[in-house]
Design an enzyme around this catalytic site. Structure first.
Site, PDB file in Angstrom:
ATOM      1  N   LYS A  77     107.344  82.368  43.671  1.00  0.00           N
ATOM      2  CA  LYS A  77     108.665  82.233  43.038  1.00  0.00           C
ATOM      3  C   LYS A  77     108.525  81.978  41.546  1.00  0.00           C
ATOM      4  CE  LYS A  77     112.959  79.582  43.142  1.00  0.00           C
ATOM      5  NZ  LYS A  77     113.797  78.594  43.859  1.00  0.00           N
ATOM      6  N   HIS A  92      96.487 120.933  67.602  1.00  0.00           N
ATOM      7  CA  HIS A  92      97.930 120.715  67.519  1.00  0.00           C
ATOM      8  C   HIS A  92      98.382 119.589  68.452  1.00  0.00           C
ATOM      9  CE1 HIS A  92      97.956 124.055  64.889  1.00  0.00           C
ATOM     10  NE2 HIS A  92      97.799 124.977  65.829  1.00  0.00           N
TER      11      HIS A  92
END
Length: 515
Positions: A143, A275
């Site tokens: 912070k 695939h």
């Protein structure tokens, strides 16, 4: 460095002219080197019990938190840094006169560096390992990043020390902001890990996914789609040893291939993917044999495919694979000579999975499908075959060899797109029917691919048979046994048809759809 508002204040830990670093770490990796660098830059070090003792053992001068707070640790160490003397020192804004006056009034020192890492809750997963003080320190320091550097992992130390060395002991506001972002990301991830673990439901009411970007990809499934690779908490670690950058489709196929080989622990397995569907899977006495058998299933589709192994790749197998165009080879490891040989193909990607194969198999993942009607999430966990879900329902009973092949085929069918049919024999796939809109279509594809090899082979199906036409097709190809979930209203007709052709059938009660 960070203190812009000058006052003549004396603090409990020493003179205000010195910078202060609070260090409280579970993971002590690299902390001695970091502490020495801080001392060189005129920092005083404040530390907690375990870290303080570690510094003392290594002759690092430090002030124990108790000396600052005037309050001893209580509740078996649960409360030690949670004190205004600490948090005010971290949260005080150097450019705010009122903050500085409050520090002077209460004899509190400003703290410029906070080094904290958290208890490993992801390992212990018990309430006692929920870190409170550490999370609070990180959030407070993040912070106030305009004044405070917050370091939350050993991997950050080297860069921080280099910046101190090259910038007269100072860091930039932009650098501190980036550290703060990493700190907030860590505490957010940590909180969600705890919440998800403590939830009484397998699926929490609110699910936040904390994903760390690993890299941007060239594109997604198609060149016009943007894509990136992100890492979830429990994701496996892998390393690209050779070849071009991995593509979106490469990674999808890598996972599909490695998911299959991880089904078989302690035995050589090879899976070839094209695939996102297997075109050949086999077990063998050696890695070389497993590869040869897998390739025999469909050598045409294997061209340009992904090959996975669950054992180290040796030179003999590498020589065989060098003759075929492949996109990726993925394995737990490679012999040095195998790497040298395969690396001659500059575009061939060689990938090592660093996690143990059993760990890979046992780690559950979230299966996420994002639709415009909402996001669907399920826990993808395999349900293993056991005595309770392994029932012979026909008059003809399978022999031991058939059962072994049926279990093998069943494990492969789990990884084939529905409707899935797998024909197998001698622990080798002979034909695979995937992704068809009817089960009989998948059956016909798999049997046609197996051709004459289907005689006395077995079939695995990911779903029940809705009609006897599938059994008739299997009988025509002289299939010996079938394993399937069951559950159709026509189960008895299907079983009766198997009896008619002396086909053994096992029903599992486990459906394995993969859409």
């Amino acid at each position: 460095m960070f203190l812009n508002y000058s006052m003549n204040i004396t603090f409990l830990g020493g003179n205000m002219s010195k910078n202060k670093a609070l260090i409280s770490v579970y993971d002590k990796s690299g902390i001695i080197e970091l502490a020495k660098e801080l001392l060189k830059n005129d920092y005083e070090i404040i530390s907690t019990g375990g870290t303080y003792n570690f510094f003392k053992e290594n002759d690092i001068p430090a002030i124990e938190v108790e000396e600052i707070t005037g309050f001893e640790e209580i509740l078996d160490g649960r409360v030690k840094t949670l004190h205004p003397q600490i948090f005010a020192g971290i949260l005080a804004r150097s450019n705010n006169p009122n903050d500085m006056l409050d520090l002077e009034k209460h004899d509190i020192m400003p703290i410029n560096v906070v080094v904290v890492n958290l208890y490993p809750f992801e390992i212990e997963k018990t309430v006692d390992f929920i870190d409170i003080g550490g999370v609070s320190l990180i959030r407070a320091a993040a912070k106030n990043y305009s004044d405070v550097n917050v370091l939350t992992a050993p991997c950050q130390y080297d860069k921080f020390m280099n910046i101190l060395r090259n910038n007269n002991g100072e860091t930039t506001a932009e650098y501190r902001k980036n550290l703060a972002i990493e700190g907030f990301e860590l505490t957010s991830k940590y909180d969600k890990l705890i919440a998800n673990t403590l939830s009484q439901s397998n699926m929490p009411e609110i699910l936040s996914l904390n994903l760390e970007k690993i890299q941007d990809l060239r594109y997604g499934e198609n060149p016009h789609q943007a894509a990136s690779l992100y890492k979830f908490e429990q994701d496996m670690n892998f390393e690209l040893l050779n070849g071009k950058e991995l593509s979106f489709n490469n990674i999808v196929d890598m996972a599909a291939a490695y998911n299959i080989v991880s089904e078989f622990i302690g035995v050589n397995c090879c899976a070839i993917i094209k695939h996102n569907n297997p075109c050949g899977v086999a077990l063998g006495e050696t890695v070389e044999e497993a590869y040869n058998k897998a390739l025999e299933c469909d050598p045409i589709s294997a061209f340009g495919g992904i090959v996975a192994f669950n054992q180290k790749v040796d030179l003999k197998t590498a020589k065989l694979m060098k003759e075929l165009f492949l996109e990726v080879i993925i394995a737990p490891n490679f012999e040095k000579e195998a790497i040298e040989l395969l690396a001659q193909k500059k575009n061939l990607r060689l990938v090592i999975v660093k996690n143990d194969i059993l760990c890979y198999k046992q780690t559950p993942i979230l299966d996420i499908k994002n639709t415009k009607f909402g996001t669907l999430i399920q826990i993808k966990e395999d349900k293993e075959l056991g005595k309770d879900n392994f029932k012979v329902v026909t008059k003809t009973k399978p022999d031991e060899k058939m059962v072994e092949d049926m279990v093998f085929a069943w494990k492969i069918a789990k990884h084939v797109k529905s409707n899935a049919i797998v024909v197998a024999k001698d622990k080798k796939t002979l034909g695979i029917g995937a992704g068809q809109t009817s089960r009989i279509a998948s059956m016909e594809i798999a049997l046609a691919q197996a051709c004459d090899g289907a005689t006395d082979a077995v079939i695995a199906s990911d779903g029940f048979f809705p009609a006897i036409d599938n059994i008739q097709a299997a009988a025509q190809s002289r299939i010996a046994a079938i394993i399937q979930p069951g559950g159709s209203i026509k189960d008895q007709e299907v079983i009766k048809e198997c009896d008619k052709y002396n086909i053994a059938m096992i029903v599992t009660g486990i459906r394995n759809f993969l859409h």
